[in-house]
Design an enzyme around this catalytic site. Structure first.
Site, PDB file in Angstrom:
ATOM      1  N   SER A 115       0.848  -1.194   0.000  1.00 47.49           N
ATOM      2  CA  SER A 115       0.000   0.000   0.000  1.00 47.49           C
ATOM      3  C   SER A 115       0.875   1.231   0.000  1.00 47.49           C
ATOM      4  O   SER A 115       2.062   1.185   0.346  1.00 47.49           O
ATOM      5  CB  SER A 115      -0.891   0.013   1.255  1.00 47.49           C
ATOM      6  OG  SER A 115      -0.156   0.411   2.401  1.00 47.49           O
ATOM      7  N   ASP A 116       0.314   2.368  -0.391  1.00 48.41           N
ATOM      8  CA  ASP A 116       1.000   3.631  -0.142  1.00 48.41           C
ATOM      9  C   ASP A 116       0.796   3.984   1.332  1.00 48.41           C
ATOM     10  O   ASP A 116       0.074   3.302   2.069  1.00 48.41           O
ATOM     11  CB  ASP A 116       0.470   4.723  -1.071  1.00 48.41           C
ATOM     12  CG  ASP A 116       1.505   5.806  -1.337  1.00 48.41           C
ATOM     13  OD1 ASP A 116       2.401   6.000  -0.487  1.00 48.41           O
ATOM     14  OD2 ASP A 116       1.430   6.460  -2.388  1.00 48.41           O
ATOM     15  N   TYR A 117       1.420   5.053   1.759  1.00 46.02           N
ATOM     16  CA  TYR A 117       1.431   5.475   3.151  1.00 46.02           C
ATOM     17  C   TYR A 117       0.004   5.612   3.693  1.00 46.02           C
ATOM     18  O   TYR A 117      -0.739   6.488   3.264  1.00 46.02           O
ATOM     19  CB  TYR A 117       2.164   6.802   3.239  1.00 46.02           C
ATOM     20  CG  TYR A 117       2.538   7.296   4.601  1.00 46.02           C
ATOM     21  CD1 TYR A 117       3.814   7.088   5.109  1.00 46.02           C
ATOM     22  CD2 TYR A 117       1.633   8.002   5.378  1.00 46.02           C
ATOM     23  CE1 TYR A 117       4.181   7.571   6.351  1.00 46.02           C
ATOM     24  CE2 TYR A 117       1.982   8.488   6.617  1.00 46.02           C
ATOM     25  CZ  TYR A 117       3.257   8.276   7.107  1.00 46.02           C
ATOM     26  OH  TYR A 117       3.608   8.760   8.352  1.00 46.02           O
TER      27      TYR A 117
END
Length: 764
Positions: free
Chosen positions: A304-306
């Site tokens: 996932s992104d942040y």
């Protein structure tokens, strides 16, 4: 909305990716088939793990002991400390950290993992290494303007060597999003608006990061193609905003750079923040399973992104943290970054049956295979060496590459009266503007480990280049977004006392990058006022733009006789700009994005459709496609850039103008330099399908070639076209080629005529 897949497309569009995976040395580890055992050792380890330890292997957090600017860019979780993260390592609750503080931090954490944790699984250390580590290179958008994939590969190689020396195994790069709206700040991290250039730069950067000696080499870092997918199509150019585009556009424009990155060997990808036609990319099974896994045969790791999984709640797609975890994980996100959701909720979801154990094991296998491919099970400390960290960074050789890449990224937009190059002696030069001097706004946005303080500014570079440094003055004149008391008066005095003015203006590095969307892509008003006052002195002005996107230029800036686009060039900014100003090297870069007449044209890109009422060349006509205030074109088009030579295009040759179905067609033109300086020209080949079953762009870049011409020299440049170069997605979203007439141009930009003609594709 859920996109429907078409099975034949898997073989046609995904064949390259599947072939690359099969040929990859890491193929046995990163098996595409779910549940395939990658090694007896990993299977034995998996069998010993508790569900909580498995969830820990899927949990990546920002390093509490952070490096450089990491805390400002990605704040750590409230309450997290280095000691608390060491406790998580001991208890199997953490797979690794990102943006940490170098080899010593990594050594201490890895020692705990290998000596105090129950299963002794090595940690994975990741970082944002977007355009260099300690040696900082031009921002990726600038470097794309070089039109030299080999250069991008070399700078990524240097970045990998430096990052790996600091204990980093994995970089969250390259960003391969196509960006066609210059209001969007993150376009600075990509390769611009064109699909072909985007594909070539994506593959080059993956090759550079991962090297040629295998991922287990101590100077290799794992690449991560991001953001999957269509993040660059955010509505209104607003970062994180919704995306609603057709599957045809996804497959024609936004997918190909990812496919190129995977073909080049990228083993990881990052899910995008945005929703896509109502379904967030972080929880989109059509994207992450149907397309990525089943069609393309991708066997790597999805992260996932942040806090991307956490944001499913704010999207209105998940009711709470537990549901967000389930949706993201079952959609195909293997590793959670920063939210802690997987660590906190996967054990209960598995116990309740909401998440199958088989899916949990599948994700853990992918993580362990990455660690195995990186050589961490063989030697967990292979990239962790504090002594090596000091000897591999900012070497003379690395800084030389930084200077080369910087000067090869500078675009000359205008050079009226051949004002450039400047003489190196006998002239008083006034550097004026907020970027005339000082260790600020040099390295550009989103660089964790580099430093403006270690970079060379404009005045230093110019003074080193001229015969008498005392003839060079530097005056700010204004701030970036604010006027300075007495600033304009001081600038006018400096200009009046000089023979030539170099006006260093544009955007600060906090004006582009993530979360830096702009609703008006112009130079800030105080700088425009400064430019007008300096121009009024009557002295010749060279504008040196600092920018992270295309800008809508106007007034005294646009009217200046010479304009250079110098972007954010990194560690060797000043010397590189001086090299171009004084003709040590000629400008050789071209625009990777179109500069519009006005912000209101955005999104603007050269490969647009015609519409049924195109405005013919010339003045705007009633009831034709144009704005009241601007033409339907670019101020400075994609591919535009001048040299210090005088370049001419002539003698187009398409033979008999017939391309046989299984044959080839040579398209040639003669390029001439009638000027007094050596010149490097980017010769570009564009094609338009005149009539097709799906409307086609007015032009599409099919190939380009960079050539070097001595004064008075000419060269015939030949491109070869075949039927597959004319492929588009047809009515059924399958690759289609149709016989018929095509226009072709060999030209210096996407909107220049160059030399043009037609040819015909003959049916089988």
């Amino acid at each position: 909305m859920e996109f429907t897949g078409i099975s034949r497309r898997a073989a046609l569009l995904g064949a390259g990716a599947v072939t690359a995976w099969l040929a990859s040395p890491a193929r046995a580890l990163m098996a595409a088939a779910d549940g395939v055992a990658s090694s007896p050792m990993l299977e034995s380890l998996l069998a010993k793990m508790t569900v909580a330890e498995k969830a820990g292997q899927l949990t990546l957090m920002a390093a509490a002991w952070a490096g450089g600017a990491a805390n400002a860019l990605n704040p750590i979780t409230a309450g997290a400390t280095f000691e608390s993260q060491l406790a998580d390592v001991r208890n199997g609750r953490l797979t690794g950290v990102f943006n940490g503080n170098g080899a010593e931090m990594a050594r201490r954490m890895q020692t705990v993992a290998m000596k105090e944790a129950r299963l002794k699984i090595p940690l994975l250390f990741a970082a944002d290494v977007i355009h260099g580590f300690r040696t900082v290179f031009p921002v990726p958008l600038a470097e794309a303007g070089s039109f030299e994939p080999d250069l991008a590969e070399r700078t990524a190689r240097v970045a990998a060597i430096e990052a790996a020396a600091a204990g980093i195994d994995w970089t969250f790069a390259p960003m391969v999003d196509i960006s066609r709206d210059q209001r969007w700040g993150r376009g600075v991290e990509g390769a611009g608006e064109d699909v072909l250039l985007g594909r070539m730069m994506a593959a080059a950067r993956v090759r550079g990061f991962q090297g040629t000696r295998g991922l287990a080499a101590d100077d290799a870092v794992l690449a991560c193609a991001k953001h999957f997918v269509a993040y660059g199509a955010a509505e209104g150019g607003l970062d994180y905003n919704s995306v609603d585009i057709s599957e045809r556009t996804l497959r024609s424009v936004y997918f190909p750079p990812f496919q190129a990155a995977f073909d080049a060997g990228a083993l990881t990808t990052m899910a995008a923040f945005n929703d896509l036609s109502g379904i967030p990319a972080t929880a989109n099974p059509w994207l992450l399973d149907q397309v990525l896994r089943k069609e393309w045969g991708f066997g790597g790791l999805v992260v996932s992104d942040y806090t991307g999984d956490e944001e499913l709640i704010a999207h209105g797609y998940a009711a709470d943290a537990r549901e967000a975890t389930r949706l993201a994980f079952l959609a195909g996100v293997d590793m959670s970054m920063q939210s802690g959701f997987y660590r906190d909720h996967l054990p209960d979801l598995v116990a309740s049956g909401a998440v199958p154990m088989a899916r949990l094991d599948q994700a853990v296998r992918r993580v362990l295979r990455v660690k195995l491919a990186l050589g961490l099970f063989d030697d967990p400390f292979r990239r962790i060496d504090p002594k090596r960290e000091k000897t591999r960074v900012r070497t003379k050789a690395n800084l030389a590459v930084a200077r080369e890449s910087a000067r090869r990224s500078i675009v000359l937009l205008k050079n009226d009266g051949e004002l450039l190059p400047l003489p190196r002696s006998g002239k008083r030069i006034a550097l004026i503007g907020p970027f005339a001097q000082g260790q600020q706004d040099l390295i550009g946005p989103w660089n964790v480990y580099g430093s403006d303080a270690e970079s060379v500014d404009l005045v230093t570079g110019v003074r080193a280049a001229v015969a008498d440094p005392s003839l060079v003055t530097a005056t700010a004149g204004s701030g970036i977004e604010e006027a300075l008391p007495g600033g304009i008066a001081a600038a006018v005095a400096a200009a009046t006392a000089a023979d030539i003015v170099v006006l260093a203006i544009g955007e600060g590095q906090r004006m582009s990058g993530e979360a830096q969307s702009r609703d008006d892509i112009v130079i800030p008003a105080p700088q425009l006022a400064l430019a007008a006052a300096v121009a009024a002195t009557g002295k010749p002005v060279v504008v040196a733009l600092r920018n992270g996107r295309a800008l809508a230029l106007s007034g005294a800036v646009l009217d200046a006789p010479a304009i250079l686009v110098t972007w954010f060039l990194g560690s060797q900014s000043g010397p590189a700009i001086a090299d171009i100003l004084f003709g040590v090297e000629g400008p050789s870069a071209r625009l990777p994005v179109s500069f519009p007449f006005a912000t209101g044209q955005e999104p603007y890109y050269y490969a647009h459709k015609s519409t049924g009422r195109p405005n013919p060349p010339g003045a705007p006509l009633e009831y034709k496609a144009h704005y009241r205030e601007a033409p339907n074109g670019a101020r400075f088009a994609f591919g535009h850039g001048l040299t210090y030579g005088r370049i001419g295009y002539s003698a187009l040759n398409v033979g008999d103008g017939r391309l046989a179905w299984d044959g080839t067609l040579s398209v040639a033109a003669t390029i001439t330099n009638s000027g007094d300086h050596v010149a490097e020209e980017v010769v570009q080949l564009y094609v338009q399908d005149i009539a097709a079953s799906i409307t086609q762009p007015v032009r599409v870049l099919k190939a380009f070639r960079k050539i070097r011409l001595a004064p008075g020299a000419q060269q015939e440049v030949t491109f070869t076209l075949q039927r597959t170069d004319l492929t588009f997605l047809g009515v059924a979203l399958t690759p289609t080629v149709e016989p018929g007439r095509f226009r072709v141009w060999v030209a210096p930009s996407a909107e220049a005529e160059g030399v043009g003609g037609t040819f015909e594709l003959i049916g089988a």
